[in-house]
Design an enzyme around this catalytic site. Structure first.
Site, short mmCIF file in Angstrom:
data_model
loop_
_atom_site.label_atom_id
_atom_site.label_comp_id
_atom_site.label_asym_id
_atom_site.label_seq_id
_atom_site.Cartn_x
_atom_site.Cartn_y
_atom_site.Cartn_z
CG HIS A 132 31.67 10.96 -80.63
ND1 HIS A 132 31.25 11.05 -81.93
CD2 HIS A 132 32.82 10.24 -80.66
CE1 HIS A 132 32.10 10.40 -82.71
NE2 HIS A 132 33.06 9.90 -81.95
CG ASP A 209 26.64 8.42 -77.95
OD1 ASP A 209 26.91 7.21 -77.98
OD2 ASP A 209 27.37 9.29 -78.45
CD GLN A 212 33.77 5.14 -75.99
OE1 GLN A 212 34.34 4.31 -75.27
NE2 GLN A 212 34.12 5.35 -77.24
CE LYS A 235 32.87 3.80 -80.52
NZ LYS A 235 34.22 4.24 -80.91
CB CYS A 373 35.06 12.37 -82.71
SG CYS A 373 35.77 11.71 -84.21
N1 PLP Z 1 29.46 8.35 -79.55
C1 PLP Z 1 30.54 8.08 -78.79
C2 PLP Z 1 30.51 8.45 -77.34
C3 PLP Z 1 31.65 7.49 -79.35
O1 PLP Z 1 32.72 7.23 -78.59
C4 PLP Z 1 31.65 7.16 -80.73
C5 PLP Z 1 32.86 6.58 -81.36
O2 PLP Z 1 33.96 6.84 -80.95
C6 PLP Z 1 30.50 7.43 -81.46
C7 PLP Z 1 29.42 8.02 -80.85
C8 PLP Z 1 30.41 7.09 -82.90
O3 PLP Z 1 30.43 5.71 -83.07
P1 PLP Z 1 30.50 5.08 -84.53
O4 PLP Z 1 31.66 5.73 -85.22
O5 PLP Z 1 30.71 3.62 -84.29
O6 PLP Z 1 29.19 5.38 -85.20
#
Ligand code: PLP
Length: 415
Positions: A132, A209, A212, A235, A373
């Site tokens: 992401h 990270d 998900q 999420k 993203c």
């Molecule tokens: N990393 C992953 C794999 C994500 O799916 C997301 C959000 O879609 C993020 C990071 C960023 O999360 P946030 O916007 O809640 O900071």
């Protein structure tokens, strides 16, 4: 194994779970809502809404600094939520649990407080093609500021990490490995245990990270043996604007604060300032107290359902939806990894994903369309965007039927 899964399915009462989510009772464009965008943000159960409401109605004040009853109630609620997160992640200590605005801020914290002061020209940060943007851009910024280099490990046509190629990129100059636990765009579950083992064998710390991953079964940071783990509450059936950075205590101790202000200090004078202990050293300013309360309630909720039961339920839905989607002429599933979370990304020949999303919305079916993203993933597959249906604890077979029916409708519109 099959029998155990079947039993889990029998025991999983999705109708009751749906009843816990008031928003699922609403209609969209004249149709009962089918919500298939939980990978972007999941819905909140009544338990979370009520926990936040109770906090706001009965307990709110600023935390840590007050001697009055409400401030103590707010502090207990906030620090109680931290302890719930610690248990959920199986961290050794609450000192290792830092509240952030979300995954993005958690990764930026590590980028600024761990990577920037340490890295210099010639050093390398190793990520993968699946990340992401939140796990790409902060590292690009670190590289721009320090002269370090960002290395990106390739993926294959299934959307799986090419592990041997990743391992070959681990070099004596690698200072940090940062990798998604689960890809948001494709659902691929990355081989994080192997990654951590290989990186640690070379003395390289690993950030995962988990945005998900956590909603689909939780995470155990001691079992994973990772050094940093980031996730977002929204999420995980919790509120927006709150998330967590887990950090190994020894690493957090060595890191300077990232932001300065109230709460992160023990004493301030013009001669010098002493910083607070962990975890507050990294929590400058008034935190998102009601968000933390909501996150604690969301974790309680998921634990009541049983993360394993939720995972099994979602996997059954994913398998069923994938099989049904493949029956639609012109539909191509993007991301066919062997180990996938409940994310179904696809394109339909002759229909732009945004048009698909719009037609499905007319039918009351909410999916996500776009690059998610994760623009490098789209580039890899040579497409500008996908349509993505993602499944959560409250989705059921009827949701899949409505999705498939709406996709047929879209094809008729464009035929
Ligand atoms: N990393 C992953 C794999 C994500 O799916 C997301 C959000 O879609 C993020 C990071 C960023 O999360 P946030 O916007 O809640 O900071």
């Amino acid at each position: 194994m099959a029998t155990a899964l079947a039993r889990t399915h029998e025991a999983y009462d999705v109708a009751r779970v749906r009843g816990d989510f008031p928003i699922l009772a609403r209609h969209v464009n004249g149709h009962p809502l089918v919500y298939l965008d939980s990978a972007a943000s999941s819905q909140r159960p009544r338990a979370v809404i009520e926990a936040v409401d109770h906090y706001e109605t009965h307990c709110h004040a600023n935390v840590h600094r007050g001697v009055h009853a409400l401030s103590q109630a707010a502090t207990d609620a906030f620090e109680g939520a931290r302890e719930r997160v610690r248990r959920f992640l199986n961290a050794r200590s609450v000192k290792e649990i830092i509240f952030t605005r979300g995954t993005t801020e958690a990764i930026n914290l590590v980028a600024n407080a761990w990577a920037r002061p340490r890295l210099g020209p010639g050093d390398e940060i190793l990520i993968t093609w699946l990340e992401h943007h939140a796990n790409i851009v902060p590292w690009q910024m670190v590289c721009a500021a320090t002269g370090a280099t960002l290395k990106v490990a390739p993926i294959d046509e299934r959307g799986e990490l090419r592990f041997e190629a990743w391992e070959a990129l681990l070099s004596p100059r690698t200072r940090l490995v940062a990798v998604g636990h689960v890809s948001n765009a494709l659902g691929t579950v990355l081989p994080v245990a192997r990654i951590v083992k290989a990186a640690h064998a070379r003395g390289v710390p690993v950030l995962l990270d988990g945005a998900q991953a956590v909603p689909h079964g939780g995470a155990d940071v001691q079992a994973l043996d990772c050094d940093f783990y980031a996730f977002s509450a929204h999420k995980l059936y919790g509120p927006t604007g709150i998330g967590v950075l887990y950090g190994r205590e020894a690493l957090l101790r060595e890191m300077p604060p990232w932001q300065g202000g109230g709460d992160m200090i023990l004493s301030v004078s013009f001669e010098g300032t002493t910083y607070n202990d962990l975890p507050w050293k990294f929590e400058a300013g008034t935190p998102n107290i009601s968000g933390a309360v909501g996150l604690g309630a969301a974790i309680d909720y998921l634990e009541t359902l049983g993360p394993g039961a939720v995972h099994a339920h979602e996997q059954r839905l994913l398998a069923k939806a994938t099989a049904a989607a493949l029956g639609i002429p012109g539909l191509r599933v993007i991301g066919t990894a062997t180990d996938k979370a409940a994310v179904l990304s696809f394109t339909v020949e002759g229909i732009h994903p945004h048009d698909l999303g719009t037609i499905l919305d007319h039918e009351g079916v909410a999916i996500r369309t776009g690059h998610h993203c994760a623009m490098p993933v789209m580039d890899f597959f040579g497409i500008p965007a996908t349509a993505r249906a993602s499944f959560a604890c409250y989705n059921d077979d009827a949701d899949i039927e409505r999705l498939i029916r709406a996709l047929h409708t879209a094809r008729e519109v464009f035929s």
